[in-house]
Motif scaffolding. Structure first.
Motif, PDB file in Angstrom:
ATOM      1  N   LEU A   1      14.145  19.077 -15.208  1.00 47.47           N
ATOM      2  CA  LEU A   1      13.923  19.227 -13.770  1.00 47.47           C
ATOM      3  C   LEU A   1      13.617  17.884 -13.113  1.00 47.47           C
ATOM      4  CD1 LEU A   1      11.753  22.457 -13.793  1.00 47.47           C
ATOM      5  CD2 LEU A   1      14.044  22.224 -12.830  1.00 47.47           C
ATOM      6  N   LEU A   2      13.424  16.855 -13.925  1.00 48.17           N
ATOM      7  CA  LEU A   2      13.040  15.546 -13.408  1.00 48.17           C
ATOM      8  C   LEU A   2      14.074  14.466 -13.704  1.00 48.17           C
ATOM      9  CD1 LEU A   2       9.287  15.676 -14.452  1.00 48.17           C
ATOM     10  CD2 LEU A   2      10.229  16.030 -12.177  1.00 48.17           C
ATOM     11  N   ARG A   3      15.241  14.847 -14.181  1.00 48.25           N
ATOM     12  CA  ARG A   3      16.253  13.831 -14.470  1.00 48.25           C
ATOM     13  C   ARG A   3      16.851  13.312 -13.169  1.00 48.25           C
ATOM     14  NH1 ARG A   3      19.871  17.925 -17.844  1.00 48.25           N
ATOM     15  NH2 ARG A   3      19.749  19.609 -16.375  1.00 48.25           N
ATOM     16  N   LYS A   4      17.431  12.145 -13.243  1.00 50.26           N
ATOM     17  CA  LYS A   4      17.941  11.500 -12.026  1.00 50.26           C
ATOM     18  C   LYS A   4      19.029  12.311 -11.348  1.00 50.26           C
ATOM     19  CE  LYS A   4      16.664   6.847 -13.226  1.00 50.26           C
ATOM     20  NZ  LYS A   4      17.072   5.487 -13.482  1.00 50.26           N
ATOM     21  N   GLY A   5      19.870  12.994 -12.101  1.00 53.59           N
ATOM     22  CA  GLY A   5      20.962  13.755 -11.510  1.00 53.59           C
ATOM     23  C   GLY A   5      20.587  15.176 -11.111  1.00 53.59           C
ATOM     24  N   TRP A   6      19.352  15.587 -11.349  1.00 53.43           N
ATOM     25  CA  TRP A   6      18.891  16.952 -11.023  1.00 53.43           C
ATOM     26  C   TRP A   6      17.384  16.885 -10.912  1.00 53.43           C
ATOM     27  CZ3 TRP A   6      21.385  20.728  -9.055  1.00 53.43           C
ATOM     28  CH2 TRP A   6      20.985  22.047  -9.177  1.00 53.43           C
ATOM     29  N   TYR A   7      16.869  16.709  -9.694  1.00 51.58           N
ATOM     30  CA  TYR A   7      15.466  16.396  -9.524  1.00 51.58           C
ATOM     31  C   TYR A   7      14.783  17.395  -8.601  1.00 51.58           C
ATOM     32  CZ  TYR A   7      11.341  13.487  -9.364  1.00 51.58           C
ATOM     33  OH  TYR A   7      10.069  13.027  -9.512  1.00 51.58           O
ATOM     34  N   LEU A   8      13.759  18.056  -9.130  1.00 53.48           N
ATOM     35  CA  LEU A   8      12.981  19.017  -8.351  1.00 53.48           C
ATOM     36  C   LEU A   8      11.678  18.360  -7.924  1.00 53.48           C
ATOM     37  CD1 LEU A   8      12.645  21.922  -7.295  1.00 53.48           C
ATOM     38  CD2 LEU A   8      11.550  22.475  -9.468  1.00 53.48           C
TER      39      LEU A   8
ATOM     40  N   LEU B   1       0.832  -1.201   0.000  1.00 53.28           N
ATOM     41  CA  LEU B   1       0.000   0.000   0.000  1.00 53.28           C
ATOM     42  C   LEU B   1       0.871   1.258   0.000  1.00 53.28           C
ATOM     43  CD1 LEU B   1      -2.738   1.476   0.253  1.00 53.28           C
ATOM     44  CD2 LEU B   1      -2.483   1.252   2.739  1.00 53.28           C
ATOM     45  N   LEU B   2       1.878   1.268   0.865  1.00 52.72           N
ATOM     46  CA  LEU B   2       2.781   2.426   0.913  1.00 52.72           C
ATOM     47  C   LEU B   2       3.552   2.579  -0.401  1.00 52.72           C
ATOM     48  CD1 LEU B   2       4.171   2.135   4.547  1.00 52.72           C
ATOM     49  CD2 LEU B   2       2.623   3.883   3.656  1.00 52.72           C
ATOM     50  N   ALA B   3       4.028   1.487  -0.963  1.00 58.50           N
ATOM     51  CA  ALA B   3       4.767   1.550  -2.227  1.00 58.50           C
ATOM     52  C   ALA B   3       3.875   2.064  -3.353  1.00 58.50           C
ATOM     53  CB  ALA B   3       5.333   0.181  -2.569  1.00 58.50           C
ATOM     54  N   ASP B   4       2.646   1.565  -3.424  1.00 59.54           N
ATOM     55  CA  ASP B   4       1.713   2.033  -4.455  1.00 59.54           C
ATOM     56  C   ASP B   4       1.369   3.500  -4.260  1.00 59.54           C
ATOM     57  OD1 ASP B   4       1.714  -0.477  -5.584  1.00 59.54           O
ATOM     58  OD2 ASP B   4      -0.230  -1.077  -4.737  1.00 59.54           O
ATOM     59  N   THR B   5       1.170   3.908  -3.010  1.00 60.51           N
ATOM     60  CA  THR B   5       0.855   5.306  -2.713  1.00 60.51           C
ATOM     61  C   THR B   5       2.024   6.213  -3.083  1.00 60.51           C
ATOM     62  OG1 THR B   5      -0.616   4.617  -0.922  1.00 60.51           O
ATOM     63  CG2 THR B   5       0.115   6.915  -0.912  1.00 60.51           C
ATOM     64  N   GLN B   6       3.230   5.768  -2.739  1.00 57.47           N
ATOM     65  CA  GLN B   6       4.409   6.554  -3.078  1.00 57.47           C
ATOM     66  C   GLN B   6       4.564   6.674  -4.594  1.00 57.47           C
ATOM     67  OE1 GLN B   6       8.044   5.045  -1.394  1.00 57.47           O
ATOM     68  NE2 GLN B   6       9.060   7.008  -1.596  1.00 57.47           N
ATOM     69  N   SER B   7       4.326   5.606  -5.319  1.00 56.65           N
ATOM     70  CA  SER B   7       4.402   5.632  -6.776  1.00 56.65           C
ATOM     71  C   SER B   7       3.346   6.588  -7.349  1.00 56.65           C
ATOM     72  CB  SER B   7       4.198   4.226  -7.329  1.00 56.65           C
ATOM     73  OG  SER B   7       4.196   4.230  -8.723  1.00 56.65           O
ATOM     74  N   TRP B   8       2.133   6.528  -6.808  1.00 58.01           N
ATOM     75  CA  TRP B   8       1.063   7.412  -7.255  1.00 58.01           C
ATOM     76  C   TRP B   8       1.410   8.875  -6.986  1.00 58.01           C
ATOM     77  CZ3 TRP B   8      -2.570  10.015  -3.892  1.00 58.01           C
ATOM     78  CH2 TRP B   8      -3.603  10.666  -4.572  1.00 58.01           C
ATOM     79  N   LEU B   9       1.951   9.154  -5.793  1.00 54.07           N
ATOM     80  CA  LEU B   9       2.356  10.524  -5.471  1.00 54.07           C
ATOM     81  C   LEU B   9       3.481  10.993  -6.388  1.00 54.07           C
ATOM     82  CD1 LEU B   9       2.207  10.453  -1.573  1.00 54.07           C
ATOM     83  CD2 LEU B   9       0.710  11.731  -3.117  1.00 54.07           C
ATOM     84  N   GLN B  10       4.408  10.097  -6.718  1.00 55.35           N
ATOM     85  CA  GLN B  10       5.491  10.437  -7.644  1.00 55.35           C
ATOM     86  C   GLN B  10       4.921  10.825  -9.003  1.00 55.35           C
ATOM     87  OE1 GLN B  10       8.703  10.632  -6.922  1.00 55.35           O
ATOM     88  NE2 GLN B  10       9.348  11.112  -8.986  1.00 55.35           N
ATOM     89  N   GLN B  11       3.935  10.087  -9.481  1.00 62.20           N
ATOM     90  CA  GLN B  11       3.300  10.407 -10.765  1.00 62.20           C
ATOM     91  C   GLN B  11       2.591  11.755 -10.698  1.00 62.20           C
ATOM     92  OE1 GLN B  11       0.781   7.057 -11.509  1.00 62.20           O
ATOM     93  NE2 GLN B  11       2.476   5.707 -12.086  1.00 62.20           N
TER      94      GLN B  11
END
Length: 167
Positions: free
Chosen positions: A54-61, A27-37
Motif C-alpha cells: 500500500l506504500l509502494r511508489k506506483g500504488w500509494y495509499l 521547517l515545512l520540509a521537515d514537517t512534511q517528512s515527519w508527517l510522511q513517517q
C-alpha cells in the motif's frame, strides 16, 4: 451576484529575506517528512498482510485518502448516505485496495485519473442503488497515488453499479 475571480496582486515586496525564507522552507520540509513517517506508521498498524504494497511508489495509499474512503464509503460512518458503502472491516478494505493493484489501470471518463476495477468474487458492500456488489473501483493518479475507492463501478454516465447478481 459577482462571479468574477480575484486575481492575486503581484508581489510588490522588494525585500526578500532569504534567511527567513530558507528557515520556513526547511521547517515545512521537515514537517512534511515527519508527517510522511507518521502516515506510513499508521498504515503499518493495519493488521493486513503485505501492507507494504500500500506504500509502494506506483500504488500509494495516504492517510488523507484512507480517511476520505472511510468517511464517505464505510458503513459505520453515518455521513454521505447516498454513497456506496463498504460492509467489510477496515483491514479487509485496505487489503482489497492493496489487491486491486493487480488490475490494469484504465482512464476515467473526462479525467486525468485512472481507475482499477476488480471483482473480488465476494460481497464488499453495496452500491448507490442498494445492490450488494463484489466489485471494487480504486481511483488513482497516473503516479499511483490512490485518490478514492468504493464498492461498485463508474460507468461513462457517472452512475455507479455492478451488482453481484441481478436484482
Amino acid at each position: 451576484m459577482n462571479n468574477a475571480v480575484a486575481t492575486p496582486a503581484p508581489n510588490t515586496n522588494t525585500c526578500f529575506n532569504e534567511a527567513q525564507w530558507l528557515q520556513v522552507l526547511f521547517l515545512l520540509a521537515d514537517t512534511q517528512s515527519w508527517l510522511q513517517q507518521l502516515q506510513e506508521g499508521l498504515i503499518w498498524q493495519l493488521p493486513v498482510k503485505n501492507r507494504k504494497k500500500l506504500l509502494r511508489k506506483g500504488w500509494y495509499l495516504t492517510a488523507t485518502a484512507l480517511a476520505h474512503i472511510l468517511e464517505r464509503h464505510y458503513y459505520k460512518v453515518p455521513r454521505h448516505p447516498l454513497a456506496s458503502k463498504f460492509t467489510l472491516s477496515i483491514p479487509a478494505i485496505a487489503a482489497a485496495i492493496r489487491d486491486a493493484y493487480q488490475q490494469p489501470p484504465a482512464p476515467m471518463p473526462d479525467s486525468e485519473l485512472l481507475q482499477r476495477v476488480w471483482d473480488t468474487g465476494a460481497p464488499l458492500g453495496y452500491d448507490t442503488t442498494g445492490r450488494v456488489v463484489s466489485v471494487l473501483t480504486v481511483i488513482s493518479t497516473a503516479a499511483g497515488e490512490i485518490v478514492t475507492a468504493f464498492p461498485g463501478t463508474v460507468d461513462p454516465r457517472g452512475e455507479r453499479g455492478n451488482p453481484v447478481s441481478p436484482p
